[in-house]
Design a protein around this motif. Sequence first.
Motif, short mmCIF file in Angstrom:
data_model
loop_
_atom_site.label_atom_id
_atom_site.label_comp_id
_atom_site.label_asym_id
_atom_site.label_seq_id
_atom_site.Cartn_x
_atom_site.Cartn_y
_atom_site.Cartn_z
N ARG A 34 44.07 -22.78 24.73
CA ARG A 34 44.93 -23.02 23.59
C ARG A 34 45.59 -24.57 23.58
O ARG A 34 45.79 -25.00 22.55
CB ARG A 34 46.20 -22.02 23.80
CG ARG A 34 47.13 -21.77 22.52
CD ARG A 34 46.68 -21.60 21.46
NE ARG A 34 47.65 -21.54 20.38
CZ ARG A 34 47.94 -22.66 19.73
NH1 ARG A 34 47.39 -23.89 20.39
NH2 ARG A 34 48.91 -22.90 18.92
N GLU A 40 42.85 -18.98 18.01
CA GLU A 40 43.16 -17.84 19.05
C GLU A 40 41.88 -16.82 19.12
O GLU A 40 41.54 -16.33 20.27
CB GLU A 40 44.32 -17.24 18.80
CG GLU A 40 45.48 -18.19 19.11
CD GLU A 40 46.78 -17.56 19.03
OE1 GLU A 40 46.82 -16.34 19.01
OE2 GLU A 40 47.85 -18.25 19.05
N SER A 41 41.29 -16.54 17.95
CA SER A 41 40.07 -15.72 18.13
C SER A 41 38.85 -16.20 18.83
O SER A 41 38.20 -15.49 19.67
CB SER A 41 39.61 -15.16 16.50
OG SER A 41 40.78 -15.09 15.72
N GLU A 44 39.78 -16.01 22.54
CA GLU A 44 39.82 -14.39 22.97
C GLU A 44 38.26 -14.24 23.09
O GLU A 44 37.90 -13.52 23.94
CB GLU A 44 40.26 -13.36 22.11
CG GLU A 44 41.88 -13.53 21.98
CD GLU A 44 42.58 -12.96 20.70
OE1 GLU A 44 43.92 -13.06 20.78
OE2 GLU A 44 41.76 -12.66 19.97
N HIS A 89 27.10 -24.68 10.78
CA HIS A 89 26.65 -24.67 9.28
C HIS A 89 27.77 -25.45 8.31
O HIS A 89 27.45 -25.77 7.28
CB HIS A 89 26.72 -23.21 9.03
CG HIS A 89 25.89 -22.53 9.81
ND1 HIS A 89 24.69 -22.52 10.19
CD2 HIS A 89 26.49 -21.53 10.88
CE1 HIS A 89 24.25 -21.78 11.02
NE2 HIS A 89 25.14 -21.04 11.53
#
Lengths: 190, 340
Positions: A34, A40-41, A44, A89
């Motif tokens: 963080r 956050e995804s 995780e 991308h």
Amino acid sequence: MEEHINWEGVIAGDVPSHTALYNLYFDRLFNYGRKLTADESLIEDTIQETFVRLWADRQKLPPAAAWNGYIFRMFRNALFRHFRDAERHRLSLEELEARLPEFNADHILLARESDAATQARLRKAIGALSARQREAIFLRFYENLSYDEIAAVMDISVKASYKLMARALNEMREAMGLSLVALLFLLRPC
Amino acid sequence: MMHRSEAERNPSTVDELLADTRFQEWVLRGNPAPDVYWTAWMERHPGGKAMIDAAREVLLSIRFAEHRPDPSRKAAARESYLAGLAAAMERERRARVVRMFRSAAAAAAVLLVVSAGWYAWRNLRAEEYATAYGEIRRLTLPDHTEVVLQANSRLRVAGKWRYDGDRKVQLDGEAWFKVPPIAQHGNPAPPFTVSAGHASITVLGTTFNVRHRRQALEVVLVDGKVRVDAGEKSRVLTPGEKVRFVKGQQVMSVTQADTAAVAARAKGQLVLHRTTAEEVLHYLEDNYGYTVRQVDSSLLKKELEGEFVQGKPEDILFLLSQLLDADITVDGKNLDLKKR
């Protein structure tokens, strides 16, 4: 903290040992990640990937004493790789390099109640540190990693990790106005 | 934790003190060098006390913001990890079987042929269940998962299931699932996976409905928790949510679903609530094999309320004509709708 982990169990592929290791590191890696990115995804996903890979590579792990740095290193490498994959991308190469996860100055707090002028100087000094210097300080003082471990995590030599840290601390000392002469004068009466 | 390296020498300046791990440990954690060491150090160095105080001041000024994960996200992340671990175990198990296979080949070619045939027979024999137009089938899978397979749908159950392996099914059409949880002394339950089109739904004990028709996937979660993966998108659903994913569009939309209507699907009912006539006609085409040949376009957008019980399509057509105030002509499997 590490004493609670059954290292032989991890190497042997014992699932409770692996989940215990995951539980032990999740909050620490989340907190570290963080500091490098607000996504956050992504953090995780990266923690998950790190520990699934740790499972798959369990027979190739370094000696138990080096695991702390190894896990941080796996996580950091995967985070950067994920970031590149996710953004490739969308961004040009220059934009991509400019936006890589890095340690933000806001995450270093000022603990001591010093006068406003010193506070302001210190804040400026922290802002002037490079993201890598801030990260090295975090790993050393928050995560209690050794210089060897920091070097492994950040993929630099041990000597370079020492230099990175020494320079950062030196800059903070100067910002605090703690010149040796002034200090000798101030502290003499004690 | 302590690690001596060439970088650590005998400190003699404030900056060297700052970078010295023994000094850092002493100031921040009260170890491992005892106070006497630093007392002696102060006496050896002129101005030693001031140097130590200055260095201490700097070290104590460093603190970091703390970021704690949100508990529900942390729990979801843990479930994803356990599912990933179970998948990795399954990959290893398969690789072991392949290795065993090879050594068998080296030992005896004949035995290989026999065991390969046996292995293939036991593992590769996929069960396939299919329903005709207008037919509903109730199934119980080997792990006691209950399935209601809707009309004109196909469910393929891959290979032989073991309790320590993945439970995988492939769906074409629509089905309602009730997956029982399998607790294994805190070990991760093997994931139950439904693949439909280019997406997959991963489950750890739950009730949900999957509809894959006309390139669109819709998953409604009744209770428990599932994860839907499609392309690069991934979403964990909480009860009452409906996710919709259309092939070729990189968007996963999540809305609140009418779970009572979904529960009714398991009983073969079709609950209409602000449902357009067009959707009902799609349903007649998908589930009963009709083709809508002609329809007044003004009818298509009309919203309907009510409930159809799965039964004779003639009854549904009659009700539909009443609700729409339209004449419906049936010509074999072709339908023509005309406003009255």
